[in-house]
Design an enzyme around this catalytic site. Structure first.
Site, PDB file in Angstrom:
ATOM      1  N   HIS A 473     -52.754   1.335 126.822  1.00 42.44           N
ATOM      2  CA  HIS A 473     -52.252   1.364 125.446  1.00 42.44           C
ATOM      3  C   HIS A 473     -53.241   0.650 124.513  1.00 42.44           C
ATOM      4  O   HIS A 473     -52.880  -0.320 123.849  1.00 42.44           O
ATOM      5  CB  HIS A 473     -50.893   0.656 125.348  1.00 42.44           C
ATOM      6  CG  HIS A 473     -49.831   1.244 126.209  1.00 42.44           C
ATOM      7  ND1 HIS A 473     -48.686   0.541 126.566  1.00 42.44           N
ATOM      8  CD2 HIS A 473     -49.711   2.470 126.785  1.00 42.44           C
ATOM      9  CE1 HIS A 473     -47.920   1.312 127.327  1.00 42.44           C
ATOM     10  NE2 HIS A 473     -48.520   2.480 127.476  1.00 42.44           N
ATOM     11  N   PRO A 474     -54.492   1.096 124.416  1.00 41.34           N
ATOM     12  CA  PRO A 474     -55.475   0.373 123.590  1.00 41.34           C
ATOM     13  C   PRO A 474     -55.167   0.472 122.106  1.00 41.34           C
ATOM     14  O   PRO A 474     -54.807   1.532 121.593  1.00 41.34           O
ATOM     15  CB  PRO A 474     -56.798   1.057 123.935  1.00 41.34           C
ATOM     16  CG  PRO A 474     -56.407   2.433 124.377  1.00 41.34           C
ATOM     17  CD  PRO A 474     -55.083   2.277 125.070  1.00 41.34           C
TER      18      PRO A 474
END
Length: 536
Positions: A473-474
């Site tokens: 989940h950058p």
């Protein structure tokens, strides 16, 4: 339509979910669009065949990238050396490069942020506030939900407090919720005894036929590939964009954004073909939607949009711990989608002044492979092996924690000084570490894991409370803000330095919350497309 002065009104770099949605919206409004994708276009049947014939999907902890193309000119994130790490926490997200992007192998979670997630600093005194509010984005959340076919529970309190429906919605979810599996229903009953609220997860799976997507039939293979296409993936938006007149060019690796002579605009986009031929295209506007790691890499290679020195900085994820239990009764997980619900008690509240928000995603997956592997490692064979596989697979349940991260400028993506890619361009270096805010939240996770074990009368199958696992989940790498001195884009996702350059990526998000960021990124992408369309 584009004039002879430009190749298109808008060039979109990246044909994943956010790029595809933006391209479709602009083309639908009559704008000429060129959509560039570094990787190839691959049909679902071919990916499915790759999955069925390659056991490496399951070995070595699981590699969801395995069924997908990994071309020399467009390598996936797990290609050795493509992403090098220099920080205390190893950070390599599961990024794909093909038409449709990484949503090909996502779990389908489609969370909205909560209103307080947009004002973290002003409410709790930590992190950053967004320059926009929940109300500003709410119409675009709904638009994204319609485009992606999101199933959700209109009666759920998604703040995790077990109260009235929340957050506020202008319109109901476009698709009704799926029926809860036996495992989900029974788990909800067992953990409720400890005060935990198990809540239906909003997701991009069709409960009923939706557009050209069939209804989910519970193959329990949402990741790494939905075999029938009931789950949304970004290729669908790119296809819709083409139907509206957009031109999609696969295998087009953008390597340079050319600034105008006065530096105020992006004058051209340069890409390489697999034959290393360079092509130059021009447009009135440019949207870069090339993943939260590839987007800053492109900006850094181009030396654009970085007067703040914030490009690549403030990398955030939901790095946290995992737990697998063998309950004291059969739960029969593995029927229906791999993700169906979450425990959200720690999603919001005054505690966020002291420690991070936390979300527990409950896995509804078939674990026969890992069970068999563990039993064999213990020397269990013959009839006992068969009996234990049957027993354990009926009782196993998994919890994946997601812990909110705060933006730290030292957590960053930079260009490698040593490694080069297929075209001789620098690859990426990632320096990543977690902060005390996360560590404080991690102590709560450890306590909750103990509570889950007690509430389920369970024995531990696997438990990790020491190594911070990636959640893919950058966020934060091209951070949004009002001040050009400490942010890359403004409230519109328009770069401060170039008024015709927009960034459509979860990388713009200045606060991580505890939920998957994809839906927020998609809503921001549609909002940016709307702004561009009005200006054109």
């Amino acid at each position: 339509m584009a004039t002879q002065e430009f190749d298109a009104d808008v060039i979109v770099v990246g044909a994943g979910a956010m790029g595809g949605l933006a391209a479709h919206e602009l083309a639908r409004q009559g704008k000429s669009v060129i959509l560039l994708e570094a990787g190839p276009r691959v049909p679902r049947w071919k990916i499915l065949e790759n999955f069925r014939t390659n056991a490496n999907v399951y070995t070595n902890g699981g590699n969801r990238n395995v069924p997908y193309p990994n071309e020399p000119w467009a390598p996936t994130s797990y290609t050795p050396g493509y992403i090098e790490n220099s920080g205390p926490v190893n950070y390599v997200p599961g990024m794909l490069r093909l038409v449709g992007g990484t949503t090909w192998h996502w779990g389908g979670a489609c969370w909205r942020n909560l209103p307080n997630d947009f004002k973290l600093h002003s409410t709790y005194g930590v992190g950053r506030d967004w320059p926009i509010s929940y109300d500003d984005l709410e119409p675009y959340y709904y638009k994204a939900e319609v485009e992606m076919g999101v199933s959700g529970d209109d009666q759920a309190d998604y703040s995790g407090q077990g109260g009235q429906p929340y957050p506020p919605r202008g319109q109901p979810y476009p698709i009704r919720p799926q029926a809860m599996s036996y495992a989900s229903r029974r788990l909800a009953e067992r953990v409720a005894a400890g005060g935990y609220h198990f809540t239906y997860q909003p997701n991009g799976r069709a409960t009923d036929p939706y557009g050209d997507r069939p209804a989910c039939v519970g193959n329990n293979n949402c990741s790494p590939i939905c075999p029938i296409g009931a789950q949304y993936s970004g290729d669908r938006s790119s296809t819709k964009a083409e139907r509206e007149g957009a031109r999609l060019i696969p295998n087009a690796v953008v390597y340079r954004l050319e600034a105008s002579s006065d530096g105020k605009k992006i004058a051209a986009v340069h890409y390489y073909t697999p034959d290393k031929e360079s092509v130059r295209l021009t447009s009135r506007y440019v949207i870069v939607a090339a993943h939260a790691l590839e987007t800053p890499r492109l900006l850094l290679m181009s030396d654009v949009a970085n007067s703040s020195d914030m490009v690549g900085r403030n990398l955030m994820d939901h790095n946290a711990f995992g737990l697998q239990l063998l309950a004291d009764e059969p739960l029969w997980s593995g029927r229906g989608p791999v993700q169906q619900g979450d425990i959200l008690n720690w999603r919001d509240g005054s505690f966020r002044a002291r420690h991070a928000a936390i979300r527990y995603e409950v896995g509804n997956y078939t674990a026969n492979f890992s069970i068999t592997e563990k039993l064999l490692s213990q020397g269990v064979i013959g009839p006992e092996l068969d009996q234990k596989i049957r027993d354990w697979s009926s009782r196993i349940i998994g919890f994946s924690s997601n812990i909110e991260m705060l933006p730290e400028p030292t957590n960053r993506v930079t260009l490698s000084r040593e490694r080069k890619d297929f075209f001789g361009l620098p690859t990426m270096n990632v320096h990543y570490d977690i902060n005390d805010y996360v560590r404080a939240g991690a102590e709560v996770v450890k306590q909750d894991f103990d509570h889950f074990q007690r509430l389920l009368g369970a024995e531990i199958f696997a438990k990790n409370v020491s190594e911070y696992e990636n959640r893919d989940h950058p966020m934060g790498t091209v951070i949004m803000g009002d001040d050009p001195r400490d942010s890359v884009v403004n409230s519109e996702c328009r770069t401060h330095d170039h008024d015709n350059l927009f960034l459509a990526t979860t990388g713009v998000m200045p606060a991580a919350a505890a939920n998957n960021p994809t839906m927020t990124g998609c809503a921001l992408s549609l909002r940016a497309a709307d702004i561009i369309a009005r200006e054109l």
